[in-house]
Scaffold this motif. Structure first.
Motif, short mmCIF file in Angstrom:
data_model
loop_
_atom_site.label_atom_id
_atom_site.label_comp_id
_atom_site.label_asym_id
_atom_site.label_seq_id
_atom_site.Cartn_x
_atom_site.Cartn_y
_atom_site.Cartn_z
N ASN A 1 45.72 26.33 -19.97
CA ASN A 1 46.80 26.98 -20.70
C ASN A 1 46.46 27.03 -22.19
O ASN A 1 47.08 26.37 -23.00
CB ASN A 1 48.11 26.23 -20.45
CG ASN A 1 49.29 26.93 -21.07
OD1 ASN A 1 49.25 28.12 -21.34
ND2 ASN A 1 50.35 26.18 -21.32
N ASP B 1 53.34 25.40 -5.13
CA ASP B 1 53.66 24.45 -6.20
C ASP B 1 53.25 23.03 -5.80
O ASP B 1 52.70 22.28 -6.60
CB ASP B 1 55.15 24.47 -6.54
CG ASP B 1 55.57 25.66 -7.39
OD1 ASP B 1 54.70 26.45 -7.81
OD2 ASP B 1 56.78 25.77 -7.65
N ARG B 2 53.52 22.67 -4.54
CA ARG B 2 53.12 21.33 -4.06
C ARG B 2 51.59 21.23 -3.99
O ARG B 2 51.01 20.24 -4.43
CB ARG B 2 53.75 21.05 -2.70
CG ARG B 2 55.24 20.71 -2.81
CD ARG B 2 55.84 20.31 -1.47
NE ARG B 2 56.01 21.43 -0.56
CZ ARG B 2 56.96 22.36 -0.67
NH1 ARG B 2 57.84 22.31 -1.66
NH2 ARG B 2 57.05 23.34 0.20
N GLU C 1 49.43 22.81 -5.76
CA GLU C 1 48.88 22.83 -7.12
C GLU C 1 49.44 21.71 -8.01
O GLU C 1 49.15 21.66 -9.20
CB GLU C 1 49.19 24.18 -7.78
CG GLU C 1 48.49 25.35 -7.12
CD GLU C 1 47.01 25.43 -7.45
OE1 GLU C 1 46.57 24.78 -8.43
OE2 GLU C 1 46.28 26.13 -6.73
N SER C 2 50.23 20.81 -7.44
CA SER C 2 50.78 19.64 -8.15
C SER C 2 51.67 19.99 -9.33
O SER C 2 51.74 19.26 -10.32
CB SER C 2 49.66 18.70 -8.62
OG SER C 2 48.86 18.30 -7.53
N VAL C 3 52.38 21.13 -9.23
CA VAL C 3 53.30 21.52 -10.30
C VAL C 3 54.38 20.45 -10.43
O VAL C 3 54.92 19.97 -9.44
CB VAL C 3 53.93 22.91 -10.01
CG1 VAL C 3 55.06 23.22 -10.97
CG2 VAL C 3 52.85 23.98 -10.09
N GLY C 4 54.67 20.07 -11.65
CA GLY C 4 55.63 19.01 -11.92
C GLY C 4 54.95 17.71 -12.30
O GLY C 4 55.56 16.87 -12.94
N ASN D 1 50.03 20.03 -14.94
CA ASN D 1 49.98 21.07 -13.92
C ASN D 1 51.14 22.03 -14.13
O ASN D 1 52.30 21.62 -14.07
CB ASN D 1 50.07 20.46 -12.52
CG ASN D 1 48.89 19.56 -12.23
OD1 ASN D 1 47.86 20.00 -11.78
ND2 ASN D 1 49.06 18.26 -12.50
N PHE D 2 50.82 23.31 -14.36
CA PHE D 2 51.84 24.29 -14.73
C PHE D 2 51.82 25.52 -13.82
O PHE D 2 50.77 25.89 -13.30
CB PHE D 2 51.59 24.81 -16.16
CG PHE D 2 51.35 23.74 -17.17
CD1 PHE D 2 52.40 23.04 -17.72
CD2 PHE D 2 50.06 23.43 -17.58
CE1 PHE D 2 52.18 22.05 -18.67
CE2 PHE D 2 49.82 22.46 -18.54
CZ PHE D 2 50.88 21.76 -19.07
N ARG D 3 52.95 26.18 -13.72
CA ARG D 3 53.06 27.53 -13.18
C ARG D 3 53.72 28.34 -14.27
O ARG D 3 54.86 28.07 -14.65
CB ARG D 3 53.87 27.58 -11.90
CG ARG D 3 54.04 29.01 -11.40
CD ARG D 3 54.75 29.15 -10.06
NE ARG D 3 55.79 28.22 -9.73
CZ ARG D 3 57.09 28.39 -10.03
NH1 ARG D 3 57.50 29.42 -10.72
NH2 ARG D 3 57.97 27.49 -9.63
N TYR E 1 48.83 29.65 -11.86
CA TYR E 1 48.73 28.19 -11.95
C TYR E 1 47.68 27.83 -12.99
O TYR E 1 46.58 28.38 -12.99
CB TYR E 1 48.38 27.59 -10.59
CG TYR E 1 49.51 27.72 -9.61
CD1 TYR E 1 50.63 26.90 -9.71
CD2 TYR E 1 49.49 28.70 -8.63
CE1 TYR E 1 51.69 27.02 -8.82
CE2 TYR E 1 50.55 28.84 -7.73
CZ TYR E 1 51.65 28.00 -7.84
OH TYR E 1 52.70 28.13 -6.98
N LYS F 1 46.17 24.47 -15.76
CA LYS F 1 46.04 23.03 -15.99
C LYS F 1 45.95 22.76 -17.48
O LYS F 1 45.60 23.62 -18.27
CB LYS F 1 44.77 22.49 -15.32
CG LYS F 1 44.64 22.78 -13.85
CD LYS F 1 45.64 22.04 -13.02
CE LYS F 1 45.41 22.29 -11.53
NZ LYS F 1 46.50 21.80 -10.71
#
Length: 137
Positions: A52, A76-77, A79-82, A86-88, A107, A109
């Motif tokens: 990002n 999202d899961r 890609e470990s968003v949260g 780790n971003f979307r 997605y 990082k």
């Protein structure tokens, strides 16, 4: 609700996570980011990571899909968003051969997750060293 998703790495057709993540999604074509972003291969699993950091790197070439909310939740899961770094995010993409820009989810990082870096400043991800989840020690 349908949303557009830009993918640039292991979720692309022919790569390890495509069937798991996007098997039911509608392929909309080859696209590229309007802004430049760093794309690198990093970490112990040789994962492709788009950082990002808009304005640095290359216009990344990938694929655009139309996906539903369930698919976004599953990805999202994956890609470990949260989790930290780790971003979307929503970014502008355009057809790789030129055309009108569109907004799409992507997605990304944070740089802190990119250790060690194996390759950097890629425009197209073609590396085949990624180690899928089921093959990790």
């Amino acid at each position: 609700m349908a949303q557009r998703l830009f993918v640039f790495g292991t979720l692309k057709r022919g790569f390890p996570l495509h069937e798991q993540g996007l098997s039911g999604a509608t392929f909309l074509g080859r696209y590229r980011t309007r802004k430049r972003y760093p794309l690198l291969i990093a970490g112990p699993w040789f994962a492709p990571m788009m950082l990002n950091e808009p304005g640095t790197g290359c216009q990344i070439v990938g694929e655009l899909y139309e996906v539903d909310d369930k698919t976004i939740g599953d990805l999202d899961r994956l890609e470990s968003v949260g989790e930290l770094g780790n971003f979307r995010l929503s970014i502008e993409v355009e057809p790789a051969e030129g055309g009108s820009p569109r907004l799409a989810l992507a997605y990304m990082k944070a740089r802190e997750l990119a250790h060690p870096i194996h390759l950097d400043h890629l425009q197209v991800y073609e590396d085949r060293r990624f180690i899928p989840f089921d093959q990790r020690d």
